[in-house]
Design an enzyme around this catalytic site. Structure first.
Site: not given
Length: 462
Positions: A388-390, A428-429
């Site tokens: 997701n965030d990456v 996570f962000a």
């Protein structure tokens, strides 16, 4: 002669640790590196026990048995997805061990009426300070990773001022311990102040930054062990603690670079997201396109190059073996398959590499972020499994985003993107991902392992 032999044994143990760290730098030699490190630790423990004749071997053997049982149970029961929590706990145990050993050494010198050398008292204060910060910080990190504490940033007014006051208080108490080592109460007050500091340093860190914190706490535990080595006048503990501390700092710097974070901010616990940006409804409503395993199979049939981007979702669903099978099927059809691995994909550095190695994925197929990004626009299908965030383009486009400036894998530049996720929940962000709503992006909702197995079945039917 005995002292010479002991120091030679410690030197050999230290050499094994160094060779072990060298082996851990590459997947091909990682197992051998682990064995070197284990042998070095065994040698160090045996030499230390033989050197200290006052040790009660009955107690030591009992401890070995209990520790072996606990270690074996953890090794069998703990899943890869829970490994970061386990590492956080291990860091904490190392820190609290340093606190108690240094405190015991201080009490022993007081009882014996001996005045410890200044070097020893400085080491005692350092062990208490760093060890207590490590222990309580690690417990908070464990709680956030385990979900016992909210994984978001916990912020309140005057937080940094309180942290600064606690740091100054801890340093003042450390000076008091050095100047008056007979006053054991000062040492335990130092431990209390450092414990509060450890909690407050990690509490403001959000879930997206936990990998950095775990790496940093690992370094702290090494520094605490090195300080304890000076307390005990144990050369191998000084060497190994220094190695762990230095390697942890290096890893932290690598992680900070991969997440576009400042090491200064990490050290002072100000890793909280900046907030702002569009809401999930604004990003997704009317733009997200669902797909099916059959449609994904058709995309693969027409592809010549495929990139697989693993993330934490792959770890949770234990999909690494089906993913490897999918890649093998595609390769049998003449399709080039590569894996794009982000440095902080998952919850620990190297998390995805370990999972893929477990599924016997060839090391040559693993491409780091910079390598896969060079020609990502030539990829026909990018299959994202739980990342997701990456892969969030906001890192490039929104300077107010929580991940602004973080290097990402530019999957949005691939011709077609297939995202396997259970839902549109954030990473996570805690921010939405516009990638899921792009024109060239499709969502395959469901469990990662089941979705990949369904795609394999559709490929075989076609």
């Amino acid at each position: 002669m005995t002292e010479i032999l002991i120091n030679i044994g410690y030197l050999l143990s230290a050499a094994l640790f160094i060779f072990g760290l060298k082996g851990l730098t590459h997947p091909r030699t990682a197992v051998r590196g682990n064995l070197f490190g284990a042998c070095g630790m065994l040698l160090a423990v045996v030499i230390t026990l033989l050197d200290k004749s006052i040790v009660s071997f009955e107690v030591i053997i009992a401890g070995l048995i209990i520790g072996a049982i606990v270690g074996a149970v953890l090794a069998i029961k703990i899943e890869m997805t829970s490994m970061p929590e386990l590492v956080a706990v291990f860091n904490g145990f190392g820190g609290i061990a340093s606190v108690f050993v240094a405190g015991a050494a201080l009490i022993e010198s007081t009882i014996n009426g001996a005045t410890p050398l200044t070097q020893a008292t400085i080491a005692v204060a350092a062990s208490g300070l760093i060890g207590a910060v490590t222990f309580w910080g690690s417990l908070v990190a464990f709680g956030k990773l385990k979900g016992l504490i909210g994984d978001g940033a916990v912020l309140f007014s005057g937080q940094q001022i309180i942290n600064a006051a606690l740091a100054i208080t801890a340093l003042a108490l450390s000076a008091g311990v050095v100047m008056d080592p007979t006053n054991v109460i000062l040492y335990w007050l130092l431990v209390v102040a450092a414990s509060a500091l450890g909690v407050l340093l990690v509490i403001p860190v959000g879930g997206a930054d936990m990998p950095v914190v775990v790496a940093l706490l690992n370094s702290y535990s090494g520094l605490a062990a090195a300080a304890t080595g000076f307390v005990l006048s144990n050369n191998v503990l000084i060497i190994t603690g220094s190695l762990v501390g230095a390697s942890g700092i290096i890893l932290t710097q690598i992680m900070c670079k991969a997440m576009n974070r400042s090491l200064f901010n990490v050290l002072f616990g100000v890793l909280a997201p900046t907030g702002g940006g569009a809401s999930a409804d604004e990003v997704y409503t009317g733009r997200v396109k669902s797909t099916s395993p059959e449609e994904v199979a058709l995309l693969f049939d027409a592809a010549r190059r495929v990139a697989i981007i693993p993330g934490y979702g792959m770890a949770v669903s234990q999909a690494q073996h089906p993913v490897a099978n999918l890649a093998a099927i595609l390769q049998e059809r003449g399709i080039i398959v590569e894996y794009g691995v982000h440095p902080v994909a998952g919850r620990m550095p190297g998390h995805m590499n370990v999972l893929l190695a477990e599924a016997d994925v060839p090391y040559e197929s693993l491409k780091d972020m910079d390598e896969i990004n060079q020609d990502i626009d030539q990829v026909d299908v990018a299959l994202i499994i739980g990342a997701n965030d990456v892969v969030n383009p906001l890192a490039r486009t929104d300077p107010t985003s929580a991940i602004a400036g973080m290097p990402i894998i530019d999957v949005d530049k691939a011709k077609t993107v297939v995202n396997i996720k259970r839902s549109l929940s954030p990473g996570f962000a805690g921010i939405p991902n516009p990638l899921f709503a792009l024109d060239n992006s499709l969502m395959l909702f469901g469990d990662g392992k089941k979705a990949v197995l369904d795609i394999i079945a559709a490929l075989k039917d076609s």
